[in-house]
Design a protein around this motif. Structure first.
Motif, PDB file in Angstrom:
ATOM      1  N   LYS A 294     -18.411  37.015  13.680  1.00 19.79           N
ATOM      2  CA  LYS A 294     -17.464  36.647  12.619  1.00 19.79           C
ATOM      3  C   LYS A 294     -16.930  37.886  11.914  1.00 19.79           C
ATOM      4  O   LYS A 294     -15.786  37.891  11.462  1.00 19.79           O
ATOM      5  CB  LYS A 294     -18.137  35.713  11.606  1.00 19.79           C
ATOM      6  CG  LYS A 294     -18.284  34.307  12.100  1.00 19.79           C
ATOM      7  CD  LYS A 294     -18.895  33.443  11.022  1.00 19.79           C
ATOM      8  CE  LYS A 294     -18.995  32.007  11.465  1.00 19.79           C
ATOM      9  NZ  LYS A 294     -19.534  31.155  10.404  1.00 19.79           N
ATOM     10  N   ARG A 295     -17.733  38.903  11.790  1.00 21.42           N
ATOM     11  CA  ARG A 295     -17.274  40.132  11.132  1.00 21.42           C
ATOM     12  C   ARG A 295     -16.191  40.827  11.941  1.00 21.42           C
ATOM     13  O   ARG A 295     -15.304  41.450  11.377  1.00 21.42           O
ATOM     14  CB  ARG A 295     -18.443  41.096  10.937  1.00 21.42           C
ATOM     15  CG  ARG A 295     -19.421  40.663   9.891  1.00 21.42           C
ATOM     16  CD  ARG A 295     -20.632  41.590   9.930  1.00 21.42           C
ATOM     17  NE  ARG A 295     -21.676  41.107   9.072  1.00 21.42           N
ATOM     18  CZ  ARG A 295     -21.757  41.369   7.767  1.00 21.42           C
ATOM     19  NH1 ARG A 295     -20.847  42.100   7.170  1.00 21.42           N
ATOM     20  NH2 ARG A 295     -22.755  40.896   7.066  1.00 21.42           N
TER      21      ARG A 295
ATOM     22  N   ALA B 157     -25.943  40.551   2.954  1.00 24.17           N
ATOM     23  CA  ALA B 157     -24.964  40.346   4.038  1.00 24.17           C
ATOM     24  C   ALA B 157     -24.388  41.656   4.558  1.00 24.17           C
ATOM     25  O   ALA B 157     -23.195  41.786   4.777  1.00 24.17           O
ATOM     26  CB  ALA B 157     -23.857  39.404   3.606  1.00 24.17           C
TER      27      ALA B 157
ATOM     28  N   ARG C 242     -23.914  35.540  15.608  1.00 21.84           N
ATOM     29  CA  ARG C 242     -22.746  34.820  15.083  1.00 21.84           C
ATOM     30  C   ARG C 242     -22.183  35.535  13.853  1.00 21.84           C
ATOM     31  O   ARG C 242     -20.963  35.661  13.687  1.00 21.84           O
ATOM     32  CB  ARG C 242     -23.133  33.378  14.725  1.00 21.84           C
ATOM     33  CG  ARG C 242     -21.953  32.539  14.262  1.00 21.84           C
ATOM     34  CD  ARG C 242     -22.402  31.178  13.841  1.00 21.84           C
ATOM     35  NE  ARG C 242     -23.241  31.341  12.645  1.00 21.84           N
ATOM     36  CZ  ARG C 242     -23.842  30.366  12.034  1.00 21.84           C
ATOM     37  NH1 ARG C 242     -23.754  29.147  12.483  1.00 21.84           N
ATOM     38  NH2 ARG C 242     -24.550  30.591  10.950  1.00 21.84           N
ATOM     39  N   ASP C 243     -23.069  36.033  13.003  1.00 23.08           N
ATOM     40  CA  ASP C 243     -22.628  36.784  11.835  1.00 23.08           C
ATOM     41  C   ASP C 243     -21.845  38.029  12.261  1.00 23.08           C
ATOM     42  O   ASP C 243     -20.768  38.311  11.703  1.00 23.08           O
ATOM     43  CB  ASP C 243     -23.824  37.182  10.980  1.00 23.08           C
ATOM     44  CG  ASP C 243     -23.446  38.004   9.769  1.00 23.08           C
ATOM     45  OD1 ASP C 243     -22.648  37.504   8.942  1.00 23.08           O
ATOM     46  OD2 ASP C 243     -23.925  39.149   9.660  1.00 23.08           O
TER      47      ASP C 243
ATOM     48  N   ALA D 278     -23.079  36.073   2.222  1.00 19.99           N
ATOM     49  CA  ALA D 278     -24.246  35.737   3.030  1.00 19.99           C
ATOM     50  C   ALA D 278     -24.390  34.222   3.107  1.00 19.99           C
ATOM     51  O   ALA D 278     -24.318  33.535   2.102  1.00 19.99           O
ATOM     52  CB  ALA D 278     -25.497  36.360   2.427  1.00 19.99           C
ATOM     53  N   HIS D 279     -24.580  33.719   4.312  1.00 16.94           N
ATOM     54  CA  HIS D 279     -24.776  32.276   4.467  1.00 16.94           C
ATOM     55  C   HIS D 279     -26.272  31.972   4.441  1.00 16.94           C
ATOM     56  O   HIS D 279     -27.103  32.885   4.553  1.00 16.94           O
ATOM     57  CB  HIS D 279     -24.089  31.767   5.735  1.00 16.94           C
ATOM     58  CG  HIS D 279     -24.526  32.433   6.991  1.00 16.94           C
ATOM     59  ND1 HIS D 279     -25.680  32.116   7.635  1.00 16.94           N
ATOM     60  CD2 HIS D 279     -23.961  33.428   7.713  1.00 16.94           C
ATOM     61  CE1 HIS D 279     -25.817  32.861   8.706  1.00 16.94           C
ATOM     62  NE2 HIS D 279     -24.784  33.675   8.775  1.00 16.94           N
TER      63      HIS D 279
ATOM     64  N   LEU E 110     -28.742  33.624   6.933  1.00 17.52           N
ATOM     65  CA  LEU E 110     -29.120  35.015   6.663  1.00 17.52           C
ATOM     66  C   LEU E 110     -30.190  35.084   5.585  1.00 17.52           C
ATOM     67  O   LEU E 110     -31.114  35.899   5.659  1.00 17.52           O
ATOM     68  CB  LEU E 110     -27.903  35.842   6.234  1.00 17.52           C
ATOM     69  CG  LEU E 110     -26.871  36.179   7.293  1.00 17.52           C
ATOM     70  CD1 LEU E 110     -25.745  37.015   6.693  1.00 17.52           C
ATOM     71  CD2 LEU E 110     -27.490  36.909   8.460  1.00 17.52           C
TER      72      LEU E 110
ATOM     73  N   SER F 218     -27.729  42.913  10.045  1.00 14.78           N
ATOM     74  CA  SER F 218     -27.569  41.911  11.108  1.00 14.78           C
ATOM     75  C   SER F 218     -27.773  42.557  12.475  1.00 14.78           C
ATOM     76  O   SER F 218     -28.393  41.962  13.362  1.00 14.78           O
ATOM     77  CB  SER F 218     -26.196  41.255  11.025  1.00 14.78           C
ATOM     78  OG  SER F 218     -26.116  40.418   9.895  1.00 14.78           O
TER      79      SER F 218
ATOM     80  N   LEU G 228     -27.739  35.785  13.762  1.00  9.92           N
ATOM     81  CA  LEU G 228     -27.309  37.148  13.465  1.00  9.92           C
ATOM     82  C   LEU G 228     -26.153  37.577  14.375  1.00  9.92           C
ATOM     83  O   LEU G 228     -25.237  38.270  13.923  1.00  9.92           O
ATOM     84  CB  LEU G 228     -28.484  38.111  13.584  1.00  9.92           C
ATOM     85  CG  LEU G 228     -29.613  37.864  12.571  1.00  9.92           C
ATOM     86  CD1 LEU G 228     -30.778  38.798  12.828  1.00  9.92           C
ATOM     87  CD2 LEU G 228     -29.113  37.981  11.152  1.00  9.92           C
TER      88      LEU G 228
END
Length: 148
Positions: free
Chosen positions: A145-146, A94, A141-142, A5-6, A9, A99, A139
């Motif tokens: 990236k996943r 995360a 962007r998260d 988790a960044h 988040l 998200s 969210l």
């Protein structure tokens, strides 16, 4: 393997946890107070603003308040709070589902935020729109990236 988790988040998770906690407190308050104080406060508003106590939206609202409607409102607010707390936990950990939930939840408000900006322009409307755009972006962007 789930990503770490960044900080974005975590910030969103803290805000969601605060919203969930406030909703749980509000639901508890509704249950503890019951209908009588709510009706009294509405009648005080009607008197303060010199509204017609027999007709109008507030008068009808006061008439609709009953023990059953207070229990129903408290249950809805309780579910709302629980949903935000679950989302906060998932974002802190995360989890992809959190998200998705947060991104969709914030995106739903965007058309209303844009409408509010045009209907009532000002720094508050701009700030709300910008904050919701940032939440959707972080969210989204998260989630992006996943997938990559």
């Amino acid at each position: 393997m789930r990503p770490q988790a960044h900080p974005g988040l975590h910030v969103i998770a803290l805000v969601e946890a605060a919203k969930g906690t406030l909703a749980l407190l509000a639901a508890s308050g509704l249950e503890l107070l019951g209908p009588a104080p709510l009706q009294r406060w509405i009648h005080e508003l009607i008197a303060r603003f010199h509204l017609n106590p027999e007709h109008g939206g507030l008068a009808k609202f006061a008439d609709m308040i009953s023990p059953h409607s207070v229990h129903l409102a408290a249950a809805v607010v309780l579910l709302y709070g629980a949903l935000h707390l679950v989302e906060a936990w998932g974002l802190w950990r995360a989890r992809a589902w959190a998200s998705w939930l947060g991104c969709l939840g914030a995106a739903i408000y965007l058309p209303f935020d844009i409408y509010a900006l045009f209907k009532h322009p000002g720094w508050i409307a701009v700030a709300v729109l910008v904050i919701n755009l940032i939440v959707v972006w972080v969210l989204g962007r998260d989630l992006f990236k996943r997938r990559h």
